[in-house]
Design a protein around this motif. Structure first.
Motif, short mmCIF file in Angstrom:
data_model
loop_
_atom_site.label_atom_id
_atom_site.label_comp_id
_atom_site.label_asym_id
_atom_site.label_seq_id
_atom_site.Cartn_x
_atom_site.Cartn_y
_atom_site.Cartn_z
N PHE A 123 4.58 1.43 3.56
CA PHE A 123 4.15 0.70 4.63
C PHE A 123 2.58 1.01 4.69
O PHE A 123 2.75 -0.34 6.15
CB PHE A 123 5.17 1.49 5.96
N GLU A 124 2.46 1.48 4.43
CA GLU A 124 0.88 1.32 4.95
C GLU A 124 0.38 -0.42 4.57
O GLU A 124 -0.90 -0.34 5.80
CB GLU A 124 -0.14 2.09 4.14
N LEU A 165 2.53 -3.08 4.75
CA LEU A 165 3.11 -4.07 5.99
C LEU A 165 2.81 -4.03 6.86
O LEU A 165 2.64 -4.74 7.74
CB LEU A 165 4.22 -3.46 5.68
N SER A 166 2.20 -2.49 7.53
CA SER A 166 2.22 -2.45 8.81
C SER A 166 1.59 -1.03 9.29
O SER A 166 2.22 -0.68 9.40
CB SER A 166 3.02 -2.64 10.16
N GLY A 217 1.00 -0.12 12.29
CA GLY A 217 1.60 0.48 13.52
C GLY A 217 2.92 1.22 12.98
O GLY A 217 3.24 1.83 13.52
N LEU A 218 3.67 0.16 12.03
CA LEU A 218 5.52 0.77 11.53
C LEU A 218 4.63 2.38 11.64
O LEU A 218 6.17 2.97 11.87
CB LEU A 218 5.81 -0.21 11.32
N LEU A 250 7.38 -7.51 15.64
CA LEU A 250 6.00 -6.75 14.93
C LEU A 250 6.23 -7.73 13.65
O LEU A 250 7.14 -7.38 13.58
CB LEU A 250 7.05 -5.68 14.66
N VAL A 251 4.93 -7.80 13.37
CA VAL A 251 4.35 -8.40 11.93
C VAL A 251 4.15 -7.98 11.08
O VAL A 251 3.69 -7.00 11.64
CB VAL A 251 2.68 -9.98 12.95
N VAL A 252 4.69 -8.20 10.20
CA VAL A 252 4.53 -7.20 9.27
C VAL A 252 3.72 -8.08 8.00
O VAL A 252 4.51 -9.59 7.92
CB VAL A 252 5.74 -6.41 8.69
N ARG A 253 3.09 -7.67 6.92
CA ARG A 253 2.09 -8.28 5.83
C ARG A 253 3.04 -8.00 4.67
O ARG A 253 3.26 -7.37 3.79
CB ARG A 253 0.65 -7.74 6.05
N GLN A 280 3.33 -13.27 6.32
CA GLN A 280 3.74 -12.33 7.41
C GLN A 280 4.80 -12.93 8.14
O GLN A 280 5.90 -13.78 7.27
CB GLN A 280 2.88 -13.05 8.76
N SER A 308 7.94 -11.65 11.31
CA SER A 308 8.12 -11.13 12.44
C SER A 308 9.40 -10.13 12.59
O SER A 308 10.47 -10.49 11.67
CB SER A 308 7.90 -12.09 13.70
#
Length: 488
Positions: A45-46, A48-49, A51-52, A71-74, A80, A82
């Motif tokens: 998850f680092e 990706l996001s 915050g998540l 929540l926006v993830v890459r 990207q 949502s």
């Protein structure tokens, strides 16, 4: 079984252990993120996001559930997305993390229902594994004690075998419950003696030094209820377990009454000497995962405790499926009283014991071709059939089964075939044999009712585990089918 169900879940999901490592990543999550089992949540998850990742660390470290939207993830390649992300602690000590892709416009109601279904399976599987391990421990201990007694020529082998069969049937009931949740399977409906199920459940709970006294008041003329025997046993057992747990806090016992109602239905009453159920909780206690059970010294409020919260939910589900109503009230003198009432339309007057007797009476000998790749099962089933007067050719592979059929084609009366043989498919064998012998009786066996549901309507189905009565009935009906073909 759980791995297969979880991997097919429609939402991207992972299960994380207490150390923060991924132990399961389903197909949707692997496709979307590329993560696999064994990676840490930081590795996954680092990128990706961040915050998540912080939310997941709080979930693992402090058991803080979360549910965040937009929540926006890459993703890989810089794309990207949502998402709605949620994390939930499971009873087994693991954690489930789910993602919902808002960019694909999945409606909130649909996504939540899908997620809750997967979480239901995960929670139930955790409890199921615990219960099955307890059952296996009882089976192994009884078998070892019986073996030692046999060497010393003491003990009661029949009682040991009965105890092992009883525990195995409880395990089969649990397995069927999981399959019902995962695959929407229905059970095998037939007249069931609630009196016998109450006595069996009470006998199980009477074992051990900490057992709670259970007083039975069973009317001998109580008619049978139509339903799946395993599910109805689970209903009775869950009510008795719930009453025993409530009564352990106080002195006293559990009172169970079974009788016919004024409207020719059946009523089961289970009363305990516990603290009772407050009126404001009487609707909620039948909701999945709601529990009033507490660890000693736990004075917290709400519906989170040491119970699984599934016992009464299963009671309610089984009751409604069989046409019954469940209510809870106050026991006279203190405690709770649960009542399950079946209407007259849900009961039968013919005794199931008579039906079972008819099944085994006047068995006409047959030549049976039996095929299954479980050696112990083949040996045990062959012994049962031979004891009833049948002749049996046993095979433990599709190739051996074909060879025996070719050798004894004209004399075989019924072929009893497992669907999944190591080197072939029992359904294909059935088609081949029936092509060569249209008047051959066919019985297909499987541990999955879903698999058997797609069988030829002229083929008899037998769901594992089964007893000798069910086996004999399936063979007898298959022979009747064959006679109809010959007379046509």
């Amino acid at each position: 079984m759980f791995d297969e169900v979880f991997d097919r879940a429609p939402l991207p999901q992972i299960i994380v252990d207490r150390r923060g490592n991924v132990v399961h990543a389903n197909a949707q999550f692997r496709r979307l993120v590329g993560a696999t089992a064994g990676q840490s949540v930081e590795q996954v998850f680092e990128p990706l996001s961040p915050g998540l990742l912080r939310l997941i660390r709080a979930l693992v470290d402090d058991r803080h559930a979360f549910d965040v939207k937009d929540l926006v993830v890459r993703l890989r390649g810089g794309r990207q997305m949502s998402v709605e992300a949620s994390g939930t602690p499971l009873e087994s000590g693991y954690f489930i993390v789910s993602l919902v892709d808002f960019t694909e416009r999945v409606t909130q109601a649909t996504s939540r229902a899908q997620r809750e279904r997967s979480e239901t399976i995960a929670r139930f599987a955790g409890g199921l594994a615990h219960d099955l391990n307890n059952l296996l421990a009882a089976i192994v201990a009884t078998a070892q004690a019986g073996s030692a007694d046999a060497q010393e020529r003491i003990g009661d082998p029949a009682a040991d075998f009965s105890a092992i069969i009883e525990e195995a049937e409880r395990g089969a009931s649990l397995a069927r419950s999981l399959r019902a949740i995962a695959f929407d399977e229905t059970g095998s409906w037939r007249p069931v003696s609630l009196a016998a199920e109450v006595k069996a459940a009470a006998a199980v709970l009477a074992r051990g030094s900490s057992a709670v006294p259970i007083m039975l008041d069973i009317s001998e003329d109580t008619p049978d209820v139509v339903g799946d025997r395993a599910r109805l046993h689970q209903l009775v057992l869950n009510l008795l377990v719930n009453a025993c747990d409530a009564t352990r806090v106080n002195s006293g016992g559990v009172e169970v009454a079974l009788s016919t109602t004024d409207t020719d239905g059946v009523e089961l009453i289970v009363a305990d000497h516990g603290p009772g159920v407050p009126p404001e909780l009487r609707e909620r206690i039948f909701q999945p995962y709601f529990t009033t059970k507490r660890r000693p010294g736990d004075g917290s409020e709400g519906g989170v405790g040491w119970g699984t919260g599934l016992g009464l939910a299963i009671v309610d589900a089984v009751a409604r499926a069989t046409g019954a109503d469940v209510t809870v009230g106050d026991r006279q003198g203190g405690g709770a009283e649960f009542r399950v009432r079946w209407p007259a339309t849900a009961v039968v007057r013919e005794s199931s014991a008579l039906i079972h007797h008819e099944t085994l009476r006047d068995v006409s000998p047959a030549l049976v071709l039996l095929a299954d790749n479980e050696v112990a099962l083949v040996g045990a089933v062959a012994r049962q059939l031979r004891r009833l007067g049948h002749s049996v050719y046993a095979a433990m592979s599709a190739a051996e089964c074909r060879r025996l059929f070719e050798q004894y084609r004209d004399s075989i009366d019924v072929a009893v075939l497992d669907v999944k043989l190591g080197d072939g498919d029992g359904r294909e064998l059935a088609e081949q044999f029936r092509g060569a012998r249209p008047d051959l009786g066919i019985v297909l066996m499987s541990a999955s009712r879903t698999v058997l549901g797609a069988s030829d309507p002229n083929t008899r189905a037998l769901v594992k585990p089964f007893d000798v009565r069910e086996l004999t009935l399936a063979i007898d009906r298959a022979r009747a089918d064959a006679r109809e073909v010959r007379s046509a």
